[in-house]
Design a protein around this motif. Structure first.
Motif, PDB file in Angstrom:
ATOM      1  N   ARG A   1       9.661  -9.148  -5.428  1.00  0.00           N
ATOM      2  CA  ARG A   1       9.102  -9.378  -5.805  1.00  0.00           C
ATOM      3  C   ARG A   1       8.804 -10.098  -6.350  1.00  0.00           C
ATOM      4  O   ARG A   1       7.202 -10.421  -7.023  1.00  0.00           O
ATOM      5  CB  ARG A   1       9.666  -8.772  -8.092  1.00  0.00           C
ATOM      6  N   ARG A   2       9.751 -11.347  -5.930  1.00  0.00           N
ATOM      7  CA  ARG A   2       9.044 -12.595  -6.773  1.00  0.00           C
ATOM      8  C   ARG A   2       7.847 -12.989  -6.102  1.00  0.00           C
ATOM      9  O   ARG A   2       7.138 -13.489  -6.261  1.00  0.00           O
ATOM     10  CB  ARG A   2      10.715 -13.898  -6.503  1.00  0.00           C
ATOM     11  N   LEU A   3       8.060 -12.464  -4.624  1.00  0.00           N
ATOM     12  CA  LEU A   3       7.019 -13.046  -3.500  1.00  0.00           C
ATOM     13  C   LEU A   3       5.771 -12.658  -4.336  1.00  0.00           C
ATOM     14  O   LEU A   3       4.678 -13.415  -4.527  1.00  0.00           O
ATOM     15  CB  LEU A   3       7.278 -12.066  -2.613  1.00  0.00           C
ATOM     16  N   ARG A   4       5.735 -11.270  -4.558  1.00  0.00           N
ATOM     17  CA  ARG A   4       4.369  -9.844  -5.105  1.00  0.00           C
ATOM     18  C   ARG A   4       4.051 -11.426  -6.289  1.00  0.00           C
ATOM     19  O   ARG A   4       2.802 -11.046  -6.815  1.00  0.00           O
ATOM     20  CB  ARG A   4       4.784  -8.729  -4.923  1.00  0.00           C
ATOM     21  N   ARG A   5       4.669 -11.167  -7.353  1.00  0.00           N
ATOM     22  CA  ARG A   5       4.289 -11.671  -8.606  1.00  0.00           C
ATOM     23  C   ARG A   5       3.370 -13.279  -8.591  1.00  0.00           C
ATOM     24  O   ARG A   5       2.547 -13.685  -8.945  1.00  0.00           O
ATOM     25  CB  ARG A   5       5.788 -12.173  -9.706  1.00  0.00           C
ATOM     26  N   SER A   6       4.274 -14.369  -7.791  1.00  0.00           N
ATOM     27  CA  SER A   6       3.362 -15.752  -7.620  1.00  0.00           C
ATOM     28  C   SER A   6       2.375 -15.760  -6.795  1.00  0.00           C
ATOM     29  O   SER A   6       1.602 -16.179  -6.820  1.00  0.00           O
ATOM     30  CB  SER A   6       4.615 -16.371  -6.797  1.00  0.00           C
ATOM     31  N   ALA A   7       1.815 -14.309  -6.583  1.00  0.00           N
ATOM     32  CA  ALA A   7       0.780 -14.506  -5.051  1.00  0.00           C
ATOM     33  C   ALA A   7      -0.003 -13.581  -5.221  1.00  0.00           C
ATOM     34  O   ALA A   7      -1.627 -13.841  -5.322  1.00  0.00           O
ATOM     35  CB  ALA A   7       1.611 -14.393  -3.522  1.00  0.00           C
ATOM     36  N   GLY A   8       0.900 -11.865  -5.434  1.00  0.00           N
ATOM     37  CA  GLY A   8      -0.573 -10.903  -5.990  1.00  0.00           C
ATOM     38  C   GLY A   8       0.179 -10.098  -4.766  1.00  0.00           C
ATOM     39  O   GLY A   8       0.162 -11.524  -3.290  1.00  0.00           O
ATOM     40  N   ASP A   9      -0.009  -9.109  -4.268  1.00  0.00           N
ATOM     41  CA  ASP A   9       0.024  -8.399  -2.905  1.00  0.00           C
ATOM     42  C   ASP A   9      -0.852  -8.987  -1.825  1.00  0.00           C
ATOM     43  O   ASP A   9      -0.494  -8.686  -0.665  1.00  0.00           O
ATOM     44  CB  ASP A   9      -0.465  -7.332  -3.287  1.00  0.00           C
ATOM     45  N   ASP A  10      -2.105  -9.026  -1.723  1.00  0.00           N
ATOM     46  CA  ASP A  10      -2.918  -9.656  -0.418  1.00  0.00           C
ATOM     47  C   ASP A  10      -2.312 -11.022   0.277  1.00  0.00           C
ATOM     48  O   ASP A  10      -2.849 -10.993   1.287  1.00  0.00           O
ATOM     49  CB  ASP A  10      -4.183  -9.735  -1.167  1.00  0.00           C
ATOM     50  N   ARG A  11      -2.115 -11.973  -1.478  1.00  0.00           N
ATOM     51  CA  ARG A  11      -1.914 -13.160  -0.243  1.00  0.00           C
ATOM     52  C   ARG A  11      -0.138 -13.405  -0.035  1.00  0.00           C
ATOM     53  O   ARG A  11      -0.065 -14.308  -0.127  1.00  0.00           O
ATOM     54  CB  ARG A  11      -2.421 -13.655  -1.173  1.00  0.00           C
ATOM     55  N   ALA A  12      -0.001 -12.383  -0.026  1.00  0.00           N
ATOM     56  CA  ALA A  12       2.066 -12.261  -0.430  1.00  0.00           C
ATOM     57  C   ALA A  12       2.206 -13.346   1.025  1.00  0.00           C
ATOM     58  O   ALA A  12       3.286 -13.847   1.090  1.00  0.00           O
ATOM     59  CB  ALA A  12       2.289 -11.512  -0.135  1.00  0.00           C
ATOM     60  N   VAL A  13       1.330 -13.330   1.943  1.00  0.00           N
ATOM     61  CA  VAL A  13       1.651 -13.313   3.794  1.00  0.00           C
ATOM     62  C   VAL A  13       1.423 -15.397   3.480  1.00  0.00           C
ATOM     63  O   VAL A  13       2.627 -15.313   3.910  1.00  0.00           O
ATOM     64  CB  VAL A  13       0.628 -12.915   4.354  1.00  0.00           C
ATOM     65  N   ALA A  14       0.405 -15.253   2.705  1.00  0.00           N
ATOM     66  CA  ALA A  14       0.743 -16.960   3.018  1.00  0.00           C
ATOM     67  C   ALA A  14       1.303 -17.555   1.871  1.00  0.00           C
ATOM     68  O   ALA A  14       1.608 -18.497   2.273  1.00  0.00           O
ATOM     69  CB  ALA A  14      -1.406 -16.992   2.372  1.00  0.00           C
TER      70      ALA A  14
ATOM     71  N   ARG B   1       3.833  -5.605   2.441  1.00  0.00           N
ATOM     72  CA  ARG B   1       2.398  -5.183   3.543  1.00  0.00           C
ATOM     73  C   ARG B   1       3.364  -3.246   2.928  1.00  0.00           C
ATOM     74  O   ARG B   1       2.823  -2.726   2.547  1.00  0.00           O
ATOM     75  CB  ARG B   1       2.701  -5.227   4.598  1.00  0.00           C
ATOM     76  N   HIS B   2       4.710  -3.304   3.738  1.00  0.00           N
ATOM     77  CA  HIS B   2       4.864  -2.364   3.318  1.00  0.00           C
ATOM     78  C   HIS B   2       6.349  -2.146   2.854  1.00  0.00           C
ATOM     79  O   HIS B   2       7.824  -1.914   3.209  1.00  0.00           O
ATOM     80  CB  HIS B   2       5.516  -1.410   4.874  1.00  0.00           C
ATOM     81  N   PRO B   3       6.479  -2.332   1.278  1.00  0.00           N
ATOM     82  CA  PRO B   3       7.750  -2.620   0.730  1.00  0.00           C
ATOM     83  C   PRO B   3       8.765  -1.531   0.877  1.00  0.00           C
ATOM     84  O   PRO B   3       9.760  -1.842   0.721  1.00  0.00           O
ATOM     85  CB  PRO B   3       7.149  -2.804  -0.390  1.00  0.00           C
ATOM     86  N   ARG B   4       8.259  -0.306   0.552  1.00  0.00           N
ATOM     87  CA  ARG B   4       9.154   0.980   0.752  1.00  0.00           C
ATOM     88  C   ARG B   4       9.742   0.877   1.894  1.00  0.00           C
ATOM     89  O   ARG B   4      10.965   1.461   1.721  1.00  0.00           O
ATOM     90  CB  ARG B   4       8.033   2.368   0.609  1.00  0.00           C
ATOM     91  N   GLY B   5       9.003   1.070   2.974  1.00  0.00           N
ATOM     92  CA  GLY B   5       9.388   1.585   4.249  1.00  0.00           C
ATOM     93  C   GLY B   5      10.523   0.014   4.513  1.00  0.00           C
ATOM     94  O   GLY B   5      11.766   0.207   5.194  1.00  0.00           O
ATOM     95  N   ALA B   6      10.252  -1.223   3.491  1.00  0.00           N
ATOM     96  CA  ALA B   6      10.706  -1.925   4.624  1.00  0.00           C
ATOM     97  C   ALA B   6      12.995  -1.757   3.301  1.00  0.00           C
ATOM     98  O   ALA B   6      13.442  -2.443   3.844  1.00  0.00           O
ATOM     99  CB  ALA B   6      10.886  -3.618   3.939  1.00  0.00           C
ATOM    100  N   ALA B   7      12.175  -1.740   2.485  1.00  0.00           N
ATOM    101  CA  ALA B   7      13.581  -0.833   1.534  1.00  0.00           C
ATOM    102  C   ALA B   7      14.570  -0.261   2.586  1.00  0.00           C
ATOM    103  O   ALA B   7      15.048  -0.171   2.336  1.00  0.00           O
ATOM    104  CB  ALA B   7      13.133  -0.945  -0.115  1.00  0.00           C
ATOM    105  N   ALA B   8      13.562   0.795   2.387  1.00  0.00           N
ATOM    106  CA  ALA B   8      14.502   1.793   3.532  1.00  0.00           C
ATOM    107  C   ALA B   8      15.061   0.896   4.618  1.00  0.00           C
ATOM    108  O   ALA B   8      16.821   1.228   5.165  1.00  0.00           O
ATOM    109  CB  ALA B   8      13.284   2.790   4.071  1.00  0.00           C
ATOM    110  N   ALA B   9      14.695   0.310   5.337  1.00  0.00           N
ATOM    111  CA  ALA B   9      15.086  -0.393   6.500  1.00  0.00           C
ATOM    112  C   ALA B   9      16.512  -1.268   6.110  1.00  0.00           C
ATOM    113  O   ALA B   9      17.640  -1.378   6.812  1.00  0.00           O
ATOM    114  CB  ALA B   9      14.026  -1.519   7.298  1.00  0.00           C
ATOM    115  N   VAL B  10      15.992  -1.829   4.620  1.00  0.00           N
ATOM    116  CA  VAL B  10      17.396  -3.044   4.475  1.00  0.00           C
ATOM    117  C   VAL B  10      18.829  -1.962   3.958  1.00  0.00           C
ATOM    118  O   VAL B  10      19.381  -2.079   4.404  1.00  0.00           O
ATOM    119  CB  VAL B  10      16.296  -3.934   3.179  1.00  0.00           C
ATOM    120  N   ALA B  11      18.706  -0.778   3.351  1.00  0.00           N
ATOM    121  CA  ALA B  11      19.543   0.200   3.109  1.00  0.00           C
ATOM    122  C   ALA B  11      20.405   0.453   4.681  1.00  0.00           C
ATOM    123  O   ALA B  11      20.955   0.683   4.543  1.00  0.00           O
ATOM    124  CB  ALA B  11      19.070   0.951   2.095  1.00  0.00           C
ATOM    125  N   ALA B  12      18.881   1.018   5.224  1.00  0.00           N
ATOM    126  CA  ALA B  12      19.563   1.290   7.009  1.00  0.00           C
ATOM    127  C   ALA B  12      20.685   0.368   7.533  1.00  0.00           C
ATOM    128  O   ALA B  12      21.769   0.410   7.823  1.00  0.00           O
ATOM    129  CB  ALA B  12      18.322   1.816   7.667  1.00  0.00           C
TER     130      ALA B  12
END
Ligand code: MTE
Ligand code: MO
Length: 495
Positions: A126-139, A76-87
């Protein structure tokens, strides 16, 4: 998953380039330095020598928790998550560079961790989003769970492998590589302890290297090629001295049996042992460098984690067997006990006398330098307190009905043991029989035949040192200058 792989990659890199600089290791080392004294005391007391693996495992679990949260938020929050990973990935990098004596090499394992973590995370996302599309990523998370768990397991195994790898590489170095030994023969060999110093069936009078307790702040055992090592002796001296390992081995050597004790030893505890130490007497060093008037402190530095130690100058110059040790029980000093060289001063707790992985001895004054443990509130001067311990039978154990006897050890290094007394139940204090005296810097064994009735009993022990002072009854904790009180056990006399 990315976090587990990143840590695995970092620990493995560390094993290859810099054993002490793995991401988990630097976080653990920083926690050790920063931990409040009660926490550290609790860890040493309850976890003993397992405290370090437990600490590393805890760091790993906390990291996985944080990574899990970031992973859930990722779709849902790819940018924030990427920043958190870097931190998150930057933490070990910053800490690695902040370690005392850190060089660029210390940053390498954490850089690898950071790169693998960020790359792994974006790839997976990226793989998650490709296989499921943004909205269904969590599913989609649900469907990929099995793969994720497997990958997580693999990552964990790799991380553990990395940790073990750094240990294994260390122990390979421990072998008799070039430059380690042979040891010089002592100019003054150790006097043989009287044969009666060892009672039959009792704790060994001389502790094997394997069984010798180990207490230090090093998460990864330091290991130094003697060719890359020097000992500097400087400070308030007329002729500062730098010695290579070979220089050191060429100096006059004494060999002595000496009992060492840790201030963190609880009443009845195991952090005490006796070894035969080979080393250069401190008086030899003092003479060579010409110590100036006004010196009251010997400030020693270790090449491990910036550890420093403070020893009263009086104790290394008053003629006792204070030494710079290179050999233990006839072997080259093992890495875990401070190779290439360590200090030893009879009569003082280890943290104010027994610096391992020694690299510099500075003759100075107490008002000019404060040591690692002193900064953390432990006593500045810490002579070993008189203690006695019941080793036979074990607490809650049974006496041997064919030869019922209580036995143990007592120590009061550099004052000696004059008397040991035992009290059974509420009976009178009775003098125990003492084993032969091996000298004031050594522990002394004692025993007392038991003539009581079958059933359950209690025993307490107390020792009197060579100056006539008896151990006080009142218990104290180990902080700030060592535990006081009488060791007491319950035992059973069989029918
Ligand atoms: N470099 C270094 N030396 C050190 C320590 C340490 O943490 N780092 N711990 C000291 C303490 S508290 C004790 S009791 C002794 C223990 O020595 P051993 O591990 O050989 O038994 O080492 C001392 N020397
Ligand atoms: Mo200690």
């Amino acid at each position: 998953m990315a976090a587990a792989f990143a840590v695995a990659a970092g620990q493995l890199t560390a094993a290859l380039v810099r054993p002490g600089a793995g991401p988990l290791t630097v976080v653990g080392a920083t926690l050790i330095d920063a931990a409040p004294t009660p926490a550290k005391e609790f860890a040493v007391r309850t976890l003993g020598t397992a405290d370090k693996p437990v600490l590393i495992a805890a760091v790993f679990v906390v990291l996985l928790g944080a990574a899990f949260a970031i992973g859930l938020a990722g779709p849902r929050h790819p940018r924030g998550a990427a920043a958190a990973v870097a931190a998150l990935g930057a933490i070990p990098l910053v800490l690695a560079l902040a370690r005392p004596g850190a060089t660029g090499w210390d940053a390498v394992p954490s850089l690898v961790t950071l790169v693998v973590g960020v790359a792994g995370f974006s790839l997976l996302l990226r793989r998650l989003r490709r296989s499921a599309g943004d909205d269904r990523a969590v599913a989609a998370l649900g469907r990929e769970r099995r793969t994720m768990l497997v990958a997580l397991g693999v990552g964990g195994v790799l991380a553990a492998g990395g940790l073990a790898g750094s240990g294994a590489i260390g122990s390979r170095a421990r072998g008799s590589g070039p430059g380690r030994g042979p040891l010089p023969t002592p100019t003054e060999p150790a006097p043989a302890p009287p044969p009666g110093a060892q009672l039959p069936g009792m704790t060994p009078f001389r502790t094997s290297i394997e069984d010798f307790y180990r207490v230090d702040i090093a998460l990864v055992t330091p290991s130094r090629d003697p060719g890359d090592w020097q000992l500097t002796i400087d400070g308030m001296v007329d002729r500062p001295l730098t010695l290579s390992y070979d220089d050191l081995l060429r100096l006059p050597m004494i060999e002595r049996d000496i009992t060492l004790t840790c201030v963190s030893n609880e009443v009845g505890g195991p952090y005490v042992g006796t070894a035969r130490w080979l080393g250069v007497p401190f008086t030899e060093i003092i003479e060579r460098v010409g110590v100036q008037p006004g010196v009251d402190q010997v400030f020693s530095h270790s090449f491990d984690n910036g550890y420093t130690c403070s020893t009263p100058y009086a104790a290394v110059s008053d003629g006792r067997d204070a030494m710079i040790v290179v050999g233990m029980n006839g072997e080259v000093l093992p890495d875990k006990n401070g190779f290439p060289a360590r200090m030893l001063v009879p009569g003082l707790f280890g943290y104010v006398s027994a610096t391992k992985w020694l690299e510099r001895i500075e003759f100075t004054r107490y008002d000019r330098a404060t040591a690692y443990w002193t900064e953390r509130g432990w006593a500045t001067e810490a002579p070993i307190l008189t203690q006695s311990r019941i080793d036979v039978p074990r607490s809650l154990g049974k006496l041997d009905p064919t030869a019922p006897v209580l036995a143990g050890v007592a120590w009061a290094q550099h004052r000696g043991i004059a008397r040991v007394e035992v009290q059974i139940d509420d009976g009178p204090w009775r003098p125990a029989r003492l084993a032969d005296d091996a000298g004031i810097d050594l522990w002394r064994q004692w025993y007392l035949p038991f003539d009581g009735a079958p059933g359950r009993h209690r025993a307490r022990v107390r020792a009197t040192d060579g100056t006539g002072r008896t151990q006080p009854e009142e218990r104290t904790g180990v902080f700030p200058d060592g535990a006081r009180g009488w060791h007491e056990i319950q035992f059973v006399m069989p029918e």
